[in-house]
Design an enzyme around this catalytic site. Sequence first.
Site, PDB file in Angstrom:
ATOM      1  N   PRO A  10      11.070  30.672  24.549  1.00  0.00           N
ATOM      2  CA  PRO A  10      11.275  32.049  24.993  1.00  0.00           C
ATOM      3  C   PRO A  10      11.190  33.091  23.876  1.00  0.00           C
ATOM      4  CG  PRO A  10      13.346  30.833  24.981  1.00  0.00           C
ATOM      5  CD  PRO A  10      12.251  29.832  24.770  1.00  0.00           C
ATOM      6  N   ASN A  11      10.656  34.218  24.238  1.00  0.00           N
ATOM      7  CA  ASN A  11      10.530  35.412  23.379  1.00  0.00           C
ATOM      8  C   ASN A  11       9.464  35.282  22.297  1.00  0.00           C
ATOM      9  OD1 ASN A  11      12.665  36.994  24.620  1.00  0.00           O
ATOM     10  ND2 ASN A  11      14.054  35.464  23.767  1.00  0.00           N
ATOM     11  N   ARG A  18       8.515  41.584  17.593  1.00  0.00           N
ATOM     12  CA  ARG A  18       9.917  41.163  17.671  1.00  0.00           C
ATOM     13  C   ARG A  18      10.485  40.927  16.275  1.00  0.00           C
ATOM     14  NH1 ARG A  18      11.781  35.038  19.001  1.00  0.00           N
ATOM     15  NH2 ARG A  18      13.986  35.500  19.181  1.00  0.00           N
ATOM     16  N   TYR A  23      10.618  37.296  11.836  1.00  0.00           N
ATOM     17  CA  TYR A  23       9.609  36.397  12.405  1.00  0.00           C
ATOM     18  C   TYR A  23       8.181  36.690  11.950  1.00  0.00           C
ATOM     19  CZ  TYR A  23      13.518  35.105  15.382  1.00  0.00           C
ATOM     20  OH  TYR A  23      14.742  34.678  15.836  1.00  0.00           O
ATOM     21  N   ASN A  75       8.246  24.781  19.145  1.00  0.00           N
ATOM     22  CA  ASN A  75       9.281  25.726  18.707  1.00  0.00           C
ATOM     23  C   ASN A  75      10.084  26.072  19.962  1.00  0.00           C
ATOM     24  OD1 ASN A  75      10.924  27.767  17.890  1.00  0.00           O
ATOM     25  ND2 ASN A  75       9.328  28.920  16.806  1.00  0.00           N
ATOM     26  N   ALA A  78      15.180  29.968  21.283  1.00  0.00           N
ATOM     27  CA  ALA A  78      16.628  29.991  21.542  1.00  0.00           C
ATOM     28  C   ALA A  78      17.112  28.715  22.235  1.00  0.00           C
ATOM     29  CB  ALA A  78      16.977  31.210  22.385  1.00  0.00           C
ATOM     30  N   GLU A  99       9.483  19.659  15.266  1.00  0.00           N
ATOM     31  CA  GLU A  99      10.200  20.901  15.633  1.00  0.00           C
ATOM     32  C   GLU A  99       9.897  21.943  14.555  1.00  0.00           C
ATOM     33  OE1 GLU A  99      14.403  20.165  15.858  1.00  0.00           O
ATOM     34  OE2 GLU A  99      14.914  22.305  15.798  1.00  0.00           O
ATOM     35  N   HIS A 101      10.366  26.043  13.302  1.00  0.00           N
ATOM     36  CA  HIS A 101      10.987  27.370  13.423  1.00  0.00           C
ATOM     37  C   HIS A 101      10.371  28.285  12.382  1.00  0.00           C
ATOM     38  CE1 HIS A 101      13.963  25.780  16.132  1.00  0.00           C
ATOM     39  NE2 HIS A 101      14.109  24.764  15.303  1.00  0.00           N
ATOM     40  N   ARG A 108      20.871  31.468   8.878  1.00  0.00           N
ATOM     41  CA  ARG A 108      21.199  32.543   9.834  1.00  0.00           C
ATOM     42  C   ARG A 108      22.574  32.295  10.469  1.00  0.00           C
ATOM     43  NH1 ARG A 108      16.252  33.526  13.598  1.00  0.00           N
ATOM     44  NH2 ARG A 108      17.441  35.445  13.965  1.00  0.00           N
TER      45      ARG A 108
END
Length: 144
Positions: A10-11, A18, A23, A75, A78, A99, A101, A108
């Site tokens: 998502p996003n 964004r 990012y 990825n 969230a 995975e 990111h 973070r």
Amino acid sequence: MKNILVIHGPNLNLLGMREPEIYGRLTLDDINRNLSQKAENMGVSITFFQHNAESALVDRIQLTMTDGADFIIINPAAFTHTSVAMRDALAAVNVPFIEVHLSNIFSRETFRHHSYFSDLAVGVISGLGAKGYELALEYALTKR
Ligand code: DQA
């Protein structure tokens, strides 16, 4: 021929606009185009899937039981920190995955430090921006 599936959670459709300081400024299309080019140069097939809904992502993962995917680069965004359902889907289909990111989730907020995916993954790349996807693809190609 190796079939690689890249899944974006998502996003990530908003990349470029964004929080670019976190990012980066590349759009999802930029990232996918670059990966497509690399895969084409190596003669492998690559497919992309982005969705904002958990159920659609679970369905897409389940599809790898029959669509011939050999390797997944994911990825989960969230859903990394929340989705037992996506974790269970990846465990069920038993397709190896990396995975990725864009940001370093460990530098973070603490709620981002836990991933429901990392212990099942072949490996995890976090914090290298879009380069992380390229490195994951390179690794997948060495596994031919
Ligand atoms: C992300 C990190 C997640 O914590 C966040 O929710 C995202 C993107 C990353 O690529 O850095 O949406 O997966």
